[in-house]
Design a protein around this motif. Structure first.
Motif, PDB file in Angstrom:
ATOM      1  N   SER A   6       0.846  -1.191   0.000  1.00  0.00           N
ATOM      2  CA  SER A   6       0.000   0.000   0.000  1.00  0.00           C
ATOM      3  C   SER A   6       0.883   1.243   0.000  1.00  0.00           C
ATOM      4  N   GLY A   7       0.233   2.395  -0.205  1.00  0.00           N
ATOM      5  CA  GLY A   7       0.940   3.658  -0.121  1.00  0.00           C
ATOM      6  C   GLY A   7       1.239   4.338  -1.432  1.00  0.00           C
ATOM      7  N   GLY A   8       0.907   3.696  -2.530  1.00  0.00           N
ATOM      8  CA  GLY A   8       1.140   4.313  -3.821  1.00  0.00           C
ATOM      9  C   GLY A   8       0.226   5.498  -4.054  1.00  0.00           C
ATOM     10  N   GLY A   9       0.511   6.244  -5.115  1.00  0.00           N
ATOM     11  CA  GLY A   9      -0.322   7.387  -5.442  1.00  0.00           C
ATOM     12  C   GLY A   9       0.267   8.212  -6.559  1.00  0.00           C
ATOM     13  N   LEU A  10      -0.351   9.349  -6.800  1.00  0.00           N
ATOM     14  CA  LEU A  10       0.092  10.294  -7.823  1.00  0.00           C
ATOM     15  C   LEU A  10       0.802  11.455  -7.144  1.00  0.00           C
ATOM     16  N   VAL A  11       2.054  11.669  -7.508  1.00  0.00           N
ATOM     17  CA  VAL A  11       2.839  12.756  -6.922  1.00  0.00           C
ATOM     18  C   VAL A  11       3.565  13.503  -8.032  1.00  0.00           C
ATOM     19  N   SER A  16       8.024  13.080  -2.228  1.00  0.00           N
ATOM     20  CA  SER A  16       8.348  11.844  -1.525  1.00  0.00           C
ATOM     21  C   SER A  16       7.086  11.006  -1.335  1.00  0.00           C
ATOM     22  N   LEU A  17       7.313   9.715  -1.147  1.00  0.00           N
ATOM     23  CA  LEU A  17       6.220   8.784  -0.933  1.00  0.00           C
ATOM     24  C   LEU A  17       6.774   7.614  -0.129  1.00  0.00           C
ATOM     25  N   ARG A  18       5.961   7.052   0.753  1.00  0.00           N
ATOM     26  CA  ARG A  18       6.401   5.880   1.488  1.00  0.00           C
ATOM     27  C   ARG A  18       5.450   4.718   1.224  1.00  0.00           C
ATOM     28  N   LEU A  19       5.998   3.640   0.745  1.00  0.00           N
ATOM     29  CA  LEU A  19       5.229   2.424   0.531  1.00  0.00           C
ATOM     30  C   LEU A  19       5.362   1.513   1.750  1.00  0.00           C
ATOM     31  N   SER A  20       4.306   0.765   2.012  1.00  0.00           N
ATOM     32  CA  SER A  20       4.319  -0.217   3.083  1.00  0.00           C
ATOM     33  C   SER A  20       3.933  -1.584   2.525  1.00  0.00           C
ATOM     34  N   CYS A  21       4.420  -2.605   3.179  1.00  0.00           N
ATOM     35  CA  CYS A  21       4.053  -3.972   2.813  1.00  0.00           C
ATOM     36  C   CYS A  21       3.805  -4.739   4.101  1.00  0.00           C
ATOM     37  N   ALA A  22       2.560  -5.078   4.346  1.00  0.00           N
ATOM     38  CA  ALA A  22       2.188  -5.817   5.543  1.00  0.00           C
ATOM     39  C   ALA A  22       2.170  -7.309   5.233  1.00  0.00           C
ATOM     40  N   ALA A  23       2.770  -8.080   6.121  1.00  0.00           N
ATOM     41  CA  ALA A  23       2.856  -9.528   5.917  1.00  0.00           C
ATOM     42  C   ALA A  23       2.069 -10.272   6.979  1.00  0.00           C
TER      43      ALA A  23
END
Length: 123
Positions: A6-11, A16-23
Motif C-alpha cells: 500500500s501507499g502508492g499514489g500520484l505525486v 516523496s512517498l512511502r510504501l508499506s508492505c504488511a505480511a
C-alpha cells in the motif's frame, strides 16, 4: 506468507512517498524482503531488498541515495521511503518475500509476492 502493499499514489517530480508492505504470519523476521517495480511495457525490475534482521540492504543503482528500505519485524511490515521522485520511477511497485537467506536482486529467487501498488510521478 501473504503480502499486502500500500501507499502508492500520484505525486509530482521531487516529491516523496512511502510504501508499506504488511505480511501475515508469525515468522516475518526470517524472510528476506524486497521491492520490485514494473513500468508499462517493461520487465519487472529490482528496486531494493533487506535481510531478515534489517542489517543488510541492497539497492538498484537507479534508486541508490533516493530510496530507503526498512522493516519493522514487530509490526510484520517493510517500507520503502522514496524521495526525490522522478518520472522514470512511475511503475507498479511490488513487495516480495524470500524464504532462504541472502539479499538478492533476481525476481526468480523470491517466493511470495504482493499485489502491487501504483506509483505515478508527474513531471
Amino acid at each position: 506468507v501473504q503480502l499486502q502493499a500500500s501507499g502508492g499514489g500520484l505525486v509530482q517530480a521531487g516529491d516523496s512517498l512511502r510504501l508499506s508492505c504488511a505480511a501475515s504470519g508469525r515468522t516475518f523476521s526470517r524472510y528476506v524482503m524486497g521491492w520490485f517495480r514494473q513500468a508499462p511495457g517493461k520487465e519487472r525490475e529490482f528496486v531494493a531488498a533487506i535481510s531478515g534482521s534489517g542489517g543488510i540492504t541492497s539497492y538498484a543503482d537507479s534508486v541508490k541515495g533516493r530510496f530507503t528500505i526498512s522493516r519493522d519485524n514487530a509490526k510484520n511490515t517493510e517500507y520503502l521511503q522514496m524521495n526525490s521522485l522522478k518520472s522514470e520511477d512511475t511503475a507498479v511497485y511490488y513487495c516480495a518475500a524470500r524464504e532462504r537467506p541472502g539479499v538478492v536482486a533476481s525476481t526468480g529467487f523470491y517466493d511470495y509476492w504482493g499485489q502491487g501498488t501504483q506509483v505515478t510521478v508527474s513531471s
